[in-house]
Motif scaffolding. Structure first.
Motif, PDB file in Angstrom:
ATOM      1  N   ASN A  51      86.772  57.183 -31.159  1.00  0.00           N
ATOM      2  CA  ASN A  51      85.410  57.147 -30.607  1.00  0.00           C
ATOM      3  C   ASN A  51      85.252  58.098 -29.437  1.00  0.00           C
ATOM      4  OD1 ASN A  51      84.480  55.293 -32.444  1.00  0.00           O
ATOM      5  ND2 ASN A  51      84.937  53.520 -31.150  1.00  0.00           N
ATOM      6  N   LEU A  56      81.521  59.494 -29.118  1.00  0.00           N
ATOM      7  CA  LEU A  56      80.691  58.305 -29.250  1.00  0.00           C
ATOM      8  C   LEU A  56      80.859  57.421 -28.015  1.00  0.00           C
ATOM      9  CD1 LEU A  56      81.426  57.458 -32.975  1.00  0.00           C
ATOM     10  CD2 LEU A  56      79.186  58.034 -32.048  1.00  0.00           C
ATOM     11  N   ARG A  83      77.911  65.738 -30.141  1.00  0.00           N
ATOM     12  CA  ARG A  83      78.320  65.191 -31.442  1.00  0.00           C
ATOM     13  C   ARG A  83      77.748  66.040 -32.558  1.00  0.00           C
ATOM     14  NH1 ARG A  83      77.272  60.059 -29.204  1.00  0.00           N
ATOM     15  NH2 ARG A  83      75.175  59.905 -30.056  1.00  0.00           N
ATOM     16  N   ASN A  84      76.470  66.383 -32.381  1.00  0.00           N
ATOM     17  CA  ASN A  84      75.777  67.112 -33.431  1.00  0.00           C
ATOM     18  C   ASN A  84      76.415  68.483 -33.685  1.00  0.00           C
ATOM     19  OD1 ASN A  84      73.192  69.102 -34.029  1.00  0.00           O
ATOM     20  ND2 ASN A  84      73.187  67.175 -35.149  1.00  0.00           N
ATOM     21  N   PHE A  89      81.897  63.967 -38.680  1.00  0.00           N
ATOM     22  CA  PHE A  89      82.534  62.677 -38.965  1.00  0.00           C
ATOM     23  C   PHE A  89      82.708  62.462 -40.463  1.00  0.00           C
ATOM     24  CE2 PHE A  89      80.793  61.582 -34.773  1.00  0.00           C
ATOM     25  CZ  PHE A  89      81.861  60.900 -34.220  1.00  0.00           C
ATOM     26  N   PHE A  91      83.791  58.991 -42.575  1.00  0.00           N
ATOM     27  CA  PHE A  91      84.110  57.580 -42.346  1.00  0.00           C
ATOM     28  C   PHE A  91      84.794  56.971 -43.565  1.00  0.00           C
ATOM     29  CE2 PHE A  91      80.286  58.554 -39.887  1.00  0.00           C
ATOM     30  CZ  PHE A  91      80.653  58.119 -38.623  1.00  0.00           C
ATOM     31  N   SER A  93      83.979  54.138 -44.986  1.00  0.00           N
ATOM     32  CA  SER A  93      83.005  53.622 -45.958  1.00  0.00           C
ATOM     33  C   SER A  93      81.878  54.626 -46.201  1.00  0.00           C
ATOM     34  CB  SER A  93      82.446  52.295 -45.466  1.00  0.00           C
ATOM     35  OG  SER A  93      82.046  52.426 -44.119  1.00  0.00           O
ATOM     36  N   ASN A  95      79.424  55.945 -45.284  1.00  0.00           N
ATOM     37  CA  ASN A  95      78.253  55.921 -44.405  1.00  0.00           C
ATOM     38  C   ASN A  95      77.191  56.956 -44.755  1.00  0.00           C
ATOM     39  OD1 ASN A  95      78.907  53.751 -42.908  1.00  0.00           O
ATOM     40  ND2 ASN A  95      79.811  54.890 -41.214  1.00  0.00           N
ATOM     41  N   LEU A  96      76.882  56.999 -46.048  1.00  0.00           N
ATOM     42  CA  LEU A  96      75.733  57.826 -46.451  1.00  0.00           C
ATOM     43  C   LEU A  96      74.489  56.948 -46.390  1.00  0.00           C
ATOM     44  CD1 LEU A  96      77.331  59.516 -49.570  1.00  0.00           C
ATOM     45  CD2 LEU A  96      77.027  60.521 -47.299  1.00  0.00           C
ATOM     46  N   LEU A  97      73.334  57.555 -46.170  1.00  0.00           N
ATOM     47  CA  LEU A  97      72.101  56.767 -46.164  1.00  0.00           C
ATOM     48  C   LEU A  97      71.647  56.569 -47.608  1.00  0.00           C
ATOM     49  CD1 LEU A  97      70.124  58.192 -43.124  1.00  0.00           C
ATOM     50  CD2 LEU A  97      71.808  56.371 -43.243  1.00  0.00           C
ATOM     51  N   LEU A 108      70.984  66.064 -42.888  1.00  0.00           N
ATOM     52  CA  LEU A 108      70.698  65.305 -41.668  1.00  0.00           C
ATOM     53  C   LEU A 108      71.174  65.934 -40.356  1.00  0.00           C
ATOM     54  CD1 LEU A 108      70.931  61.445 -42.222  1.00  0.00           C
ATOM     55  CD2 LEU A 108      68.987  62.803 -41.493  1.00  0.00           C
ATOM     56  N   PRO A 109      72.458  66.355 -40.287  1.00  0.00           N
ATOM     57  CA  PRO A 109      72.898  66.946 -39.005  1.00  0.00           C
ATOM     58  C   PRO A 109      72.063  68.163 -38.625  1.00  0.00           C
ATOM     59  CG  PRO A 109      74.781  66.516 -40.418  1.00  0.00           C
ATOM     60  CD  PRO A 109      73.562  66.304 -41.250  1.00  0.00           C
ATOM     61  N   ARG A 156      78.583  66.776 -45.458  1.00  0.00           N
ATOM     62  CA  ARG A 156      77.738  66.496 -44.303  1.00  0.00           C
ATOM     63  C   ARG A 156      78.491  66.799 -42.997  1.00  0.00           C
ATOM     64  NH1 ARG A 156      75.965  60.363 -43.545  1.00  0.00           N
ATOM     65  NH2 ARG A 156      78.169  60.236 -43.044  1.00  0.00           N
TER      66      ARG A 156
ATOM     67  N   ARG B 298      73.079  49.838 -39.185  1.00  0.00           N
ATOM     68  CA  ARG B 298      74.117  50.772 -39.615  1.00  0.00           C
ATOM     69  C   ARG B 298      73.542  52.181 -39.780  1.00  0.00           C
ATOM     70  NH1 ARG B 298      79.079  49.572 -41.363  1.00  0.00           N
ATOM     71  NH2 ARG B 298      80.200  51.239 -42.436  1.00  0.00           N
ATOM     72  N   GLU B 299      72.343  52.234 -40.393  1.00  0.00           N
ATOM     73  CA  GLU B 299      71.677  53.536 -40.550  1.00  0.00           C
ATOM     74  C   GLU B 299      71.493  54.204 -39.189  1.00  0.00           C
ATOM     75  OE1 GLU B 299      67.817  53.487 -42.505  1.00  0.00           O
ATOM     76  OE2 GLU B 299      67.230  55.257 -41.335  1.00  0.00           O
ATOM     77  N   ILE B 302      74.770  55.588 -38.021  1.00  0.00           N
ATOM     78  CA  ILE B 302      75.118  56.828 -38.724  1.00  0.00           C
ATOM     79  C   ILE B 302      74.324  57.998 -38.149  1.00  0.00           C
ATOM     80  CG2 ILE B 302      75.034  58.039 -40.936  1.00  0.00           C
ATOM     81  CD1 ILE B 302      75.317  55.210 -42.256  1.00  0.00           C
ATOM     82  N   LYS B 304      72.982  58.291 -35.281  1.00  0.00           N
ATOM     83  CA  LYS B 304      73.425  58.640 -33.931  1.00  0.00           C
ATOM     84  C   LYS B 304      74.734  59.410 -33.963  1.00  0.00           C
ATOM     85  CE  LYS B 304      71.089  56.006 -30.606  1.00  0.00           C
ATOM     86  NZ  LYS B 304      71.231  55.230 -29.372  1.00  0.00           N
ATOM     87  N   ALA B 305      75.645  58.998 -34.851  1.00  0.00           N
ATOM     88  CA  ALA B 305      76.918  59.707 -34.960  1.00  0.00           C
ATOM     89  C   ALA B 305      76.687  61.155 -35.378  1.00  0.00           C
ATOM     90  CB  ALA B 305      77.820  59.008 -35.971  1.00  0.00           C
ATOM     91  N   LEU B 306      75.644  61.367 -36.186  1.00  0.00           N
ATOM     92  CA  LEU B 306      75.360  62.725 -36.652  1.00  0.00           C
ATOM     93  C   LEU B 306      74.582  63.522 -35.621  1.00  0.00           C
ATOM     94  CD1 LEU B 306      74.392  62.011 -40.362  1.00  0.00           C
ATOM     95  CD2 LEU B 306      76.592  62.714 -39.432  1.00  0.00           C
ATOM     96  N   GLY B 307      74.265  62.916 -34.495  1.00  0.00           N
ATOM     97  CA  GLY B 307      73.643  63.682 -33.424  1.00  0.00           C
ATOM     98  C   GLY B 307      72.203  63.320 -33.125  1.00  0.00           C
ATOM     99  N   ALA B 308      71.709  62.203 -33.697  1.00  0.00           N
ATOM    100  CA  ALA B 308      70.347  61.788 -33.365  1.00  0.00           C
ATOM    101  C   ALA B 308      70.309  61.317 -31.920  1.00  0.00           C
ATOM    102  CB  ALA B 308      69.899  60.661 -34.286  1.00  0.00           C
ATOM    103  N   PRO B 385      75.991  53.444 -30.663  1.00  0.00           N
ATOM    104  CA  PRO B 385      76.397  53.921 -31.987  1.00  0.00           C
ATOM    105  C   PRO B 385      77.696  53.283 -32.488  1.00  0.00           C
ATOM    106  CG  PRO B 385      76.585  55.651 -30.328  1.00  0.00           C
ATOM    107  CD  PRO B 385      75.818  54.536 -29.715  1.00  0.00           C
ATOM    108  N   ILE B 386      78.614  52.987 -31.586  1.00  0.00           N
ATOM    109  CA  ILE B 386      79.893  52.412 -32.024  1.00  0.00           C
ATOM    110  C   ILE B 386      79.663  51.033 -32.631  1.00  0.00           C
ATOM    111  CG2 ILE B 386      82.179  51.652 -31.268  1.00  0.00           C
ATOM    112  CD1 ILE B 386      81.859  53.654 -28.931  1.00  0.00           C
TER     113      ILE B 386
END
Lengths: 229, 392
Positions: A51, A56, A83-84, A89, A91, A93, A95-97, A108-109, A156, B298-299, B302, B304-308, B385-386
């Motif tokens: 993290n 994060l 992060r962006n 990342f 993951f 699982s 973690n796709l939307l 998305l990024p 991604r 969770r969305e 995700i 936020k992890a991608l930079g939102a 985000p964590i």
């Protein structure tokens, strides 16, 4: 100057009246284009380290410099931007939307970077082609196999050309065949120039890395692979 | 904010579509609120307009004199009323004595008809029109002729299939010959203008045995002369009664302002009640958005992890709330307009849908979206985000 410089880093959480020290005096340098695995049992502190590496979370004490930027002093908005731009990342699982197509997920990024729509699309398409899913652009995650979903997630991760790819148990939810494919893909990206950090408890996967970092009870030790030439 | 607004809008719509039933029910609160505001306010404004029009149709140069109290001391006689005609500014004078009566024709009977005793000027002063025959004339009054002019309701009730002219009706045991019929006038405050039997005042005063006249309609020469006429009448009555509390002189301007005050209050009240339902609709949005934030923790992690950034997530959820409330508002406007057309068909007076009101209703639904969307959106944006990524 190393890509990642961690110096005397500590992280502790306050739970009620007890202060829990999760990471103790970590020192770690990672160069660009290295492949490093971080290994440890659950509860060892390796997730916390991930993290922090992934911007994060911020350390309680010590220094973390990523690509020359002092992460420790950053918050909220700056951390999100970091992060962006610097982190990709992957993951366990995926973690796709679920409501978005593969292409939209990969975009998305770029969306959060504020890229132009055409550039977004082109980069996302080429990232998906790079992971071998050029023919699955408009499928939703539910229509893809686990291995394919993880490859979308990798696309991604690389679409924004980050400084490091941070993979947390990337094969954990996959059968061994798809797991092997995903690891091969990550290693190929590493050979092509990406810096790869894999967090795992699977020693077999850890041993594929040039350097293995072990975390136990918040303390770090390192083993370097014998280079077989 | 880096986020492309169009893309956010697309995301919001796709997320709303992914849960159609829930989104629709949420919207329903706003739809009902906005349409209720439009329908109720349009009814209020419509009734205000119809009342105003009716008052204005009487002409702005009308004065109404009401005498309170009974007996010779506190009422005016027919002879005194005749003097009014000689006052400066006064054009025509129509004294009126009204009572409720039963009108009979053959074996048909109509209860609680309004019997109005007056003079020939009545027709002009109160803007009635004849549909047949003639109105009262001078000789009817001087000769105390038992003649009557009847209104539309009386005609419909007693003479549904025949011409009433020349027929005899019985009022309080006396026979009256119908010499004229009135055109339909519609109802105004003070009851129906069509449920009416008009007879010469000289006959009426004898019939009732009361020589006091308590209502006098006065037509001024022109709108500018209303005040002059009012002044002279006031003078006369003050001299007679020694007490201003015994009579009241209204002009139409006062009447209009009183009525518009009343109807304005009515409209505001209706609008306020409907506004409350819009508020309830807003709370519905907030409720659903809070559920949605929890479901999509969770969305959010995700993203936020991608930079939102905080602002990206905030705007995403705010726009979702706004899309729901604006879409609800738009549908509500459509439902409201058609509803107010329907209501105007049902109640028989035209409702007024003003552009202003549509703007206010739409603006209000946007405001509701922002006001009730901001808390859930901010809650989403503040998620760590964590924790969010770990959420199952």
């Amino acid at each position: 100057m190393a890509l990642i410089e961690i110096e005397n880093l500590c992280k502790s959480y306050v739970m009620g009246e007890i202060e829990l020290e999760v990471l103790k005096h970590i020192n770690l340098n990672i160069e660009a284009n290295e492949f490093v695995s971080i290994v440890g049992p659950s509860g060892s502190g390796k997730s916390t380290l991930m993290n922090i590496l992934g911007c994060l979370d911020t350390p309680t004490q010590g220094k973390y410099r990523l690509d020359g930027i002092d992460v420790g002093s950053m918050h909220g908005r700056k951390l999100a931007e970091l992060r962006n731009r610097k982190i990709g990342f992957v993951f366990q699982s995926f973690n796709l939307l679920p409501r978005l197509t593969a292409l939209e997920n990969v975009e998305l990024p770029m969306v959060y970077r504020g890229a132009q729509s055409r550039e977004q699309r082109e980069k996302a398409v080429s990232a998906l082609e790079m992971v071998g899913l050029g023919d699955r652009l408009h499928h939703r995650p539910a229509e893809l196999s686990g291995g394919q979903q993880q490859r979308v997630a990798i696309a991604r991760a690389i679409v924004g050309e980050p400084a490091i790819i941070l993979a947390d148990e990337p094969t954990g939810n996959l059968d061994s065949a798809s797991g092997k494919e995903v690891m091969e893909l990550l290693q190929r990206l590493n050979r092509d120039g990406a810096t790869l950090i894999v967090i795992t408890h699977d020693l077999e996967i850890a041993q594929k890395a040039e350097r293995q970092i072990f975390i136990r009870d918040g303390v770090m030790t390192e083993a370097r692979k014998e280079m077989t030439t | 904010m880096n986020l492309n607004l169009l893309q956010t809008l697309k995301m919001a719509i796709s997320s709303i579509l992914s849960n159609k039933m829930r989104s629709f029910l949420t919207m329903l609160g706003v739809i009902i609120g906005v349409s209720a505001v439009i329908i109720l306010v349009s009814v209020g404004e419509g009734s205000a307009k119809s009342v105003t029009e009716r008052i204005e149709s009487l002409g702005t140069n009308l004065l109404t004199v009401n005498i309170m109290g009974r007996g010779a001391l506190t009422s005016v006689t027919y002879d005194e009323v005749k003097e009014f005609s000689s006052f400066p500014g006064v054009d025509k004078v129509a004294p009126s004595q009204t009572s409720s009566t039963t009108v009979k024709y053959g074996n048909k009977k109509m209860d609680s008809a309004s019997l109005e005793s007056t003079t020939m000027d009545y027709l002009d002063v109160l803007n009635y029109e004849l549909s047949g025959g003639r109105f009262l004339i001078e000789s009817d009054l001087t000769n105390r002729q038992r003649v009557a002019v009847i209104g539309k309701e009386i005609i419909d009730e007693l003479f549904p299939f025949q011409n009433p002219l020349g027929e005899s009706i019985t009022i309080s045991g006396q026979k009256f010959t119908i010499v004229g019929t009135l055109k339909e006038k519609g109802s105004s405050m003070g009851g129906s203008g069509d449920n009416k039997v008009i007879i010469p005042i000289t006959v009426g005063l004898r019939l009732s045995g009361d020589t006091g006249i308590r209502t006098i309609y006065v037509q001024a020469v022109s709108a500018e002369q209303v005040e002059t006429a009012e002044l002279y009448i006031n003078n006369f009555l003050t001299r007679k009664f020694k007490d201003e509390g015994n009579y009241r002189v209204f002009n139409q301007t006062q009447m209009l302002s009183t009525m518009s005050e009343v109807t304005g209050t009515l409209t505001a009240m209706l609008g306020g009640i409907a506004g409350i339902s819009l508020l309830v609709g807003g709370i519905g949005i907030m409720n659903i958005m809070l559920v949605s934030v929890t479901e999509r923790t969770r969305e959010i992690g995700i993203r936020k992890a991608l930079g939102a950034k905080h602002s990206d997530i905030l705007i995403q959820f705010l726009i979702e709330a706004l899309v729901i409330s604006c879409l609800g508002g738009a549908i509500g406007v459509a439902v409201g307009i058609s509803g107010s057309v329907l209501v105007s068909k049902l109640v028989g007076f035209s409702t007024v849908v003003s552009v202003n009101m549509l703007l206010i209703a739409s603006l209000f639904s946007i405001l509701v979206g922002i006001a009730f969307g901001i808390y859930p959106a901010n809650k989403a944006a503040l998620l760590n985000p964590i924790d969010a990524l770990r959420y199952e």
